[in-house]
Design an enzyme around this catalytic site. Structure first.
Site, PDB file in Angstrom:
ATOM      1  N   SER A  21      38.063  38.882  27.976  1.00  0.00           N
ATOM      2  CA  SER A  21      38.798  40.104  27.615  1.00  0.00           C
ATOM      3  C   SER A  21      39.984  40.315  28.555  1.00  0.00           C
ATOM      4  O   SER A  21      41.046  40.780  28.131  1.00  0.00           O
ATOM      5  CB  SER A  21      37.879  41.327  27.606  1.00  0.00           C
ATOM      6  N   ASN A  22      39.828  39.945  29.820  1.00  0.00           N
ATOM      7  CA  ASN A  22      40.978  40.021  30.736  1.00  0.00           C
ATOM      8  C   ASN A  22      42.047  39.003  30.355  1.00  0.00           C
ATOM      9  O   ASN A  22      43.240  39.288  30.451  1.00  0.00           O
ATOM     10  CB  ASN A  22      40.528  39.794  32.188  1.00  0.00           C
ATOM     11  N   MET A  95      33.809  31.860  37.028  1.00  0.00           N
ATOM     12  CA  MET A  95      32.570  31.936  37.812  1.00  0.00           C
ATOM     13  C   MET A  95      32.345  30.743  38.739  1.00  0.00           C
ATOM     14  O   MET A  95      31.259  30.565  39.268  1.00  0.00           O
ATOM     15  CB  MET A  95      31.362  32.077  36.866  1.00  0.00           C
ATOM     16  N   ILE A  97      33.510  28.444  42.113  1.00  0.00           N
ATOM     17  CA  ILE A  97      34.283  28.562  43.354  1.00  0.00           C
ATOM     18  C   ILE A  97      35.167  27.328  43.510  1.00  0.00           C
ATOM     19  O   ILE A  97      34.686  26.194  43.464  1.00  0.00           O
ATOM     20  CB  ILE A  97      33.342  28.743  44.566  1.00  0.00           C
ATOM     21  N   LEU A  98      36.455  27.562  43.655  1.00  0.00           N
ATOM     22  CA  LEU A  98      37.403  26.447  43.812  1.00  0.00           C
ATOM     23  C   LEU A  98      37.361  25.934  45.247  1.00  0.00           C
ATOM     24  O   LEU A  98      37.110  26.695  46.184  1.00  0.00           O
ATOM     25  CB  LEU A  98      38.816  26.929  43.468  1.00  0.00           C
ATOM     26  N   ASN A 112      42.864  36.989  41.691  1.00  0.00           N
ATOM     27  CA  ASN A 112      41.586  37.183  40.989  1.00  0.00           C
ATOM     28  C   ASN A 112      41.364  38.670  40.747  1.00  0.00           C
ATOM     29  O   ASN A 112      41.866  39.507  41.495  1.00  0.00           O
ATOM     30  CB  ASN A 112      40.454  36.641  41.880  1.00  0.00           C
ATOM     31  N   HIS A 114      38.219  41.355  40.528  1.00  0.00           N
ATOM     32  CA  HIS A 114      36.805  41.447  40.904  1.00  0.00           C
ATOM     33  C   HIS A 114      36.292  42.858  40.585  1.00  0.00           C
ATOM     34  O   HIS A 114      36.960  43.842  40.894  1.00  0.00           O
ATOM     35  CB  HIS A 114      36.659  41.159  42.404  1.00  0.00           C
ATOM     36  N   ASP A 150      36.066  36.185  47.597  1.00  0.00           N
ATOM     37  CA  ASP A 150      36.411  37.599  47.402  1.00  0.00           C
ATOM     38  C   ASP A 150      36.926  38.273  48.675  1.00  0.00           C
ATOM     39  O   ASP A 150      36.643  39.450  48.925  1.00  0.00           O
ATOM     40  CB  ASP A 150      35.193  38.368  46.864  1.00  0.00           C
ATOM     41  N   GLU A 179      39.928  47.452  34.592  1.00  0.00           N
ATOM     42  CA  GLU A 179      40.438  46.110  34.947  1.00  0.00           C
ATOM     43  C   GLU A 179      41.639  45.762  34.070  1.00  0.00           C
ATOM     44  O   GLU A 179      42.644  45.220  34.537  1.00  0.00           O
ATOM     45  CB  GLU A 179      39.351  45.047  34.754  1.00  0.00           C
TER      46      GLU A 179
END
Ligand code: GRF
Length: 192
Positions: A21-22, A95, A97-98, A112, A114, A150, A179
């Site tokens: 949705s974002n 979801m 982690i890079l 990002n 959050h 984060d 958001e």
């Protein structure tokens, strides 16, 4: 960020894992004249991500890789980003982690969203934690992505009231609505 500003919109990739949705919201925003971004690539680590449908709907290239063999997979993504001349990355419900080296290659150019008021509630289940702790205020944060989860510099936050009747699901819905408002405003803030 000044060096990214030019007559053309900044070519951007959105990374997703789920509903998107974002992503949809960012695509719509990108089509407004005053948007500094164009969305040129959708990447998902989840081939079943519902948000991938927006690739067809809005005619945007997509790329899927589970990132299981992450080093090799990340190299492939980096190659693709280079080929497509992508200059900026928005994580939106991504979801995975890079790696540090990936983030280093896009240093200062990955953001990002959050669903908490960082630094409170990094990681998962933010709404459950807020309700369990009897918080009165929840919210969302747009921040730069660094190697530490984060924890990068905060760009903008939006608060949301928690009422006694709220459940993690109802709170998640309320925060998600905010958001969608916050992400475009935060992007404008970076590029202006
Ligand atoms: C959002 O709450 C985002 O903040 C979190 O995951 C959710 C993704 O929603 N990281 P969507 O896929 O954009 O609908």
């Amino acid at each position: 960020m000044a060096k990214l500003i030019g007559p053309k919109k900044v070519k951007t990739a959105v990374f997703i894992s789920g509903t998107g949705s974002n992503l949809k919201n960012l695509i719509k925003f990108s089509k407004i004249k005053s948007s500094p971004l164009s969305i040129d690539l959708i990447f998902s680590n989840n081939s079943k991500a519902k948000g991938l449908k927006f690739s067809g709907q809005f005619n945007i290239k997509k790329y899927v890789s589970s990132l299981k063999n992450s080093k090799l997979a990340e190299t492939k993504i980096l190659d693709l980003l280079k080929k497509e001349n992508i200059q900026f990355i928005c994580l939106a419900g991504f979801m995975k982690i890079l790696s540090k080296s990936f983030i280093k290659k896009f240093n200062g150019k990955i953001i990002n969203i959050h669903p908490s008021l960082l630094p409170k509630y990094k990681g998962l289940n933010t709404h459950t934690k807020a309700i369990q702790n009897k918080d009165k205020i929840a919210g969302c944060t747009v921040h730069f992505v660094t190697a530490k989860l984060d924890s990068g510099k905060i760009i903008l936050q939006k608060k949301v009231k928690i009422y006694k009747k709220d459940t993690p699901t109802s709170l998640a819905k309320k925060v998600l609505r905010q958001e969608h408002k916050l992400y475009p405003v935060a992007i404008k803030k970076i590029f202006n």
